[in-house]
Design a protein around this motif. Sequence first.
Motif, PDB file in Angstrom:
ATOM      1  N   ARG A 103     -22.512  -8.603  38.139  1.00 20.34           N
ATOM      2  CA  ARG A 103     -23.368  -7.417  38.032  1.00 20.34           C
ATOM      3  C   ARG A 103     -24.567  -7.536  38.971  1.00 20.34           C
ATOM      4  NH1 ARG A 103     -22.942  -8.500  32.337  1.00 20.34           N
ATOM      5  NH2 ARG A 103     -21.277  -7.267  31.374  1.00 20.34           N
ATOM      6  N   HIS A 104     -25.179  -8.706  38.983  1.00 23.95           N
ATOM      7  CA  HIS A 104     -26.369  -8.929  39.802  1.00 23.95           C
ATOM      8  C   HIS A 104     -26.074  -8.721  41.293  1.00 23.95           C
ATOM      9  CE1 HIS A 104     -30.200 -10.689  40.993  1.00 23.95           C
ATOM     10  NE2 HIS A 104     -29.552 -11.464  41.824  1.00 23.95           N
ATOM     11  N   ILE A 105     -24.895  -9.159  41.726  1.00 27.53           N
ATOM     12  CA  ILE A 105     -24.518  -9.030  43.134  1.00 27.53           C
ATOM     13  C   ILE A 105     -24.087  -7.607  43.473  1.00 27.53           C
ATOM     14  CG2 ILE A 105     -22.771  -9.729  44.841  1.00 27.53           C
ATOM     15  CD1 ILE A 105     -22.794 -12.489  43.527  1.00 27.53           C
ATOM     16  N   LEU A 106     -23.371  -6.961  42.564  1.00 23.39           N
ATOM     17  CA  LEU A 106     -22.765  -5.669  42.885  1.00 23.39           C
ATOM     18  C   LEU A 106     -23.724  -4.489  42.744  1.00 23.39           C
ATOM     19  CD1 LEU A 106     -19.138  -4.713  42.175  1.00 23.39           C
ATOM     20  CD2 LEU A 106     -20.911  -3.003  41.852  1.00 23.39           C
ATOM     21  N   ILE A 107     -24.624  -4.532  41.769  1.00 25.94           N
ATOM     22  CA  ILE A 107     -25.491  -3.382  41.505  1.00 25.94           C
ATOM     23  C   ILE A 107     -26.277  -2.930  42.743  1.00 25.94           C
ATOM     24  CG2 ILE A 107     -27.587  -2.699  40.248  1.00 25.94           C
ATOM     25  CD1 ILE A 107     -26.347  -4.008  37.758  1.00 25.94           C
ATOM     26  N   PRO A 108     -26.775  -3.841  43.608  1.00 26.69           N
ATOM     27  CA  PRO A 108     -27.484  -3.367  44.806  1.00 26.69           C
ATOM     28  C   PRO A 108     -26.624  -2.546  45.770  1.00 26.69           C
ATOM     29  CG  PRO A 108     -28.070  -5.644  44.351  1.00 26.69           C
ATOM     30  CD  PRO A 108     -26.932  -5.302  43.441  1.00 26.69           C
ATOM     31  N   PHE A 109     -25.298  -2.579  45.603  1.00 26.63           N
ATOM     32  CA  PHE A 109     -24.411  -1.787  46.459  1.00 26.63           C
ATOM     33  C   PHE A 109     -24.161  -0.391  45.888  1.00 26.63           C
ATOM     34  CE2 PHE A 109     -23.689  -6.080  47.766  1.00 26.63           C
ATOM     35  CZ  PHE A 109     -23.368  -6.010  49.111  1.00 26.63           C
ATOM     36  N   ILE A 110     -24.622  -0.153  44.657  1.00 21.70           N
ATOM     37  CA  ILE A 110     -24.435   1.134  44.008  1.00 21.70           C
ATOM     38  C   ILE A 110     -25.509   2.115  44.490  1.00 21.70           C
ATOM     39  CG2 ILE A 110     -24.405   2.336  41.793  1.00 21.70           C
ATOM     40  CD1 ILE A 110     -22.020   0.498  42.190  1.00 21.70           C
ATOM     41  N   GLY A 111     -25.113   3.358  44.679  1.00 16.10           N
ATOM     42  CA  GLY A 111     -26.057   4.383  45.081  1.00 16.10           C
ATOM     43  C   GLY A 111     -26.417   4.355  46.553  1.00 16.10           C
ATOM     44  N   LYS A 112     -25.668   3.586  47.350  1.00 10.16           N
ATOM     45  CA  LYS A 112     -25.942   3.473  48.794  1.00 10.16           C
ATOM     46  C   LYS A 112     -24.888   4.184  49.633  1.00 10.16           C
ATOM     47  CE  LYS A 112     -29.403   0.548  48.095  1.00 10.16           C
ATOM     48  NZ  LYS A 112     -29.214  -0.890  48.353  1.00 10.16           N
ATOM     49  N   LYS A 113     -23.986   4.919  48.957  1.00 11.55           N
ATOM     50  CA  LYS A 113     -22.891   5.649  49.624  1.00 11.55           C
ATOM     51  C   LYS A 113     -21.871   4.706  50.274  1.00 11.55           C
ATOM     52  CE  LYS A 113     -25.608   9.835  50.434  1.00 11.55           C
ATOM     53  NZ  LYS A 113     -25.075  10.492  49.230  1.00 11.55           N
ATOM     54  N   PHE A 114     -21.821   3.461  49.806  1.00  8.72           N
ATOM     55  CA  PHE A 114     -20.769   2.551  50.261  1.00  8.72           C
ATOM     56  C   PHE A 114     -19.439   2.912  49.617  1.00  8.72           C
ATOM     57  CE2 PHE A 114     -24.376  -0.715  50.603  1.00  8.72           C
ATOM     58  CZ  PHE A 114     -24.582  -0.421  51.942  1.00  8.72           C
ATOM     59  N   PHE A 115     -19.495   3.484  48.412  1.00  9.72           N
ATOM     60  CA  PHE A 115     -18.290   3.845  47.666  1.00  9.72           C
ATOM     61  C   PHE A 115     -18.203   5.362  47.512  1.00  9.72           C
ATOM     62  CE2 PHE A 115     -19.573  -0.320  45.875  1.00  9.72           C
ATOM     63  CZ  PHE A 115     -18.444  -1.052  46.189  1.00  9.72           C
ATOM     64  N   PRO A 116     -16.986   5.926  47.529  1.00 10.64           N
ATOM     65  CA  PRO A 116     -16.824   7.349  47.198  1.00 10.64           C
ATOM     66  C   PRO A 116     -17.292   7.594  45.759  1.00 10.64           C
ATOM     67  CG  PRO A 116     -14.810   6.426  48.136  1.00 10.64           C
ATOM     68  CD  PRO A 116     -15.708   5.276  47.836  1.00 10.64           C
ATOM     69  N   THR A 117     -17.611   8.830  45.442  1.00  5.88           N
ATOM     70  CA  THR A 117     -18.148   9.164  44.123  1.00  5.88           C
ATOM     71  C   THR A 117     -17.222   8.746  42.992  1.00  5.88           C
ATOM     72  OG1 THR A 117     -19.338  11.048  45.068  1.00  5.88           O
ATOM     73  CG2 THR A 117     -19.022  11.049  42.686  1.00  5.88           C
ATOM     74  N   ASP A 118     -15.902   8.990  43.145  1.00  6.48           N
ATOM     75  CA  ASP A 118     -14.982   8.666  42.057  1.00  6.48           C
ATOM     76  C   ASP A 118     -14.887   7.160  41.841  1.00  6.48           C
ATOM     77  OD1 ASP A 118     -13.719   8.390  44.524  1.00  6.48           O
ATOM     78  OD2 ASP A 118     -11.747   8.992  43.786  1.00  6.48           O
ATOM     79  N   VAL A 119     -14.908   6.382  42.918  1.00  5.97           N
ATOM     80  CA  VAL A 119     -14.856   4.925  42.795  1.00  5.97           C
ATOM     81  C   VAL A 119     -16.142   4.407  42.162  1.00  5.97           C
ATOM     82  CG1 VAL A 119     -14.793   2.742  44.081  1.00  5.97           C
ATOM     83  CG2 VAL A 119     -13.243   4.605  44.705  1.00  5.97           C
ATOM     84  N   GLU A 120     -17.275   4.929  42.601  1.00  3.07           N
ATOM     85  CA  GLU A 120     -18.553   4.454  42.053  1.00  3.07           C
ATOM     86  C   GLU A 120     -18.670   4.764  40.565  1.00  3.07           C
ATOM     87  OE1 GLU A 120     -23.093   5.408  43.189  1.00  3.07           O
ATOM     88  OE2 GLU A 120     -21.977   4.155  44.607  1.00  3.07           O
TER      89      GLU A 120
END
Length: 211
Positions: A103-120
């Motif tokens: 969680r600690h590693i992945l959360i900073p990648f959320i909300g940065k448009k790295f993932f499509p909306t459905d995947v996020e």
Amino acid sequence: MKKQETSLRLLEQFLPEGAFDQVAPFFRTHTVHLTLTHERKSVLGDYRHPFADTPYHRISVNANLNPYSFLITLLHELAHLFTYVHFGNKVSPHGKEWKTQFRHILIPFIGKKFFPTDVEKALLAYLHNPAASTCTDANLYKALYRYDEHKPGFKLVDDIADNHYFETEDGQVYQKLEKLRTRTRCLNVGNGKVFFFQGIVEVREVRRKRA
């Protein structure tokens, strides 16, 4: 494709656009040998901790993954690295310590448009209790599957319409009868027996049953 050590910059072409700059620091603060390997049906990635004869962390990731699956898998394995750094071999491989690191590693990648909306969206739900593999979370698996390259006619059982037919890897033909809560009831047209399939099984749709 043989397993081969990967230069850090080469990693960029396997990641979602813009994600490399956020991933690279992990490799600068730890000595990691990263390898890309051919498709492995049983695992998407792997982590090996240092030994006396190999005094560095080793991570391998399947090179055929789509960019979003590749990033999630890479972060999954990096979470193993940090779990080992903090706890050694004293904790469960996918226990609460690993879940916290992931969680600690992945959360900073959320909300940065790295993932499509459905995947996020599916990923955020998955993070409440991350499992040993994304394949165990049906919603996340299906969201990621949409971005894979598929051979013509191949789709998930959940995406086959009721009463339509599909063929499994072993050549058996089934008619999809109804989707239940966690599985799908299907009829084997060859022997008349009813089987239950997980919705995320990949099959080949066929237009009609074989004679």
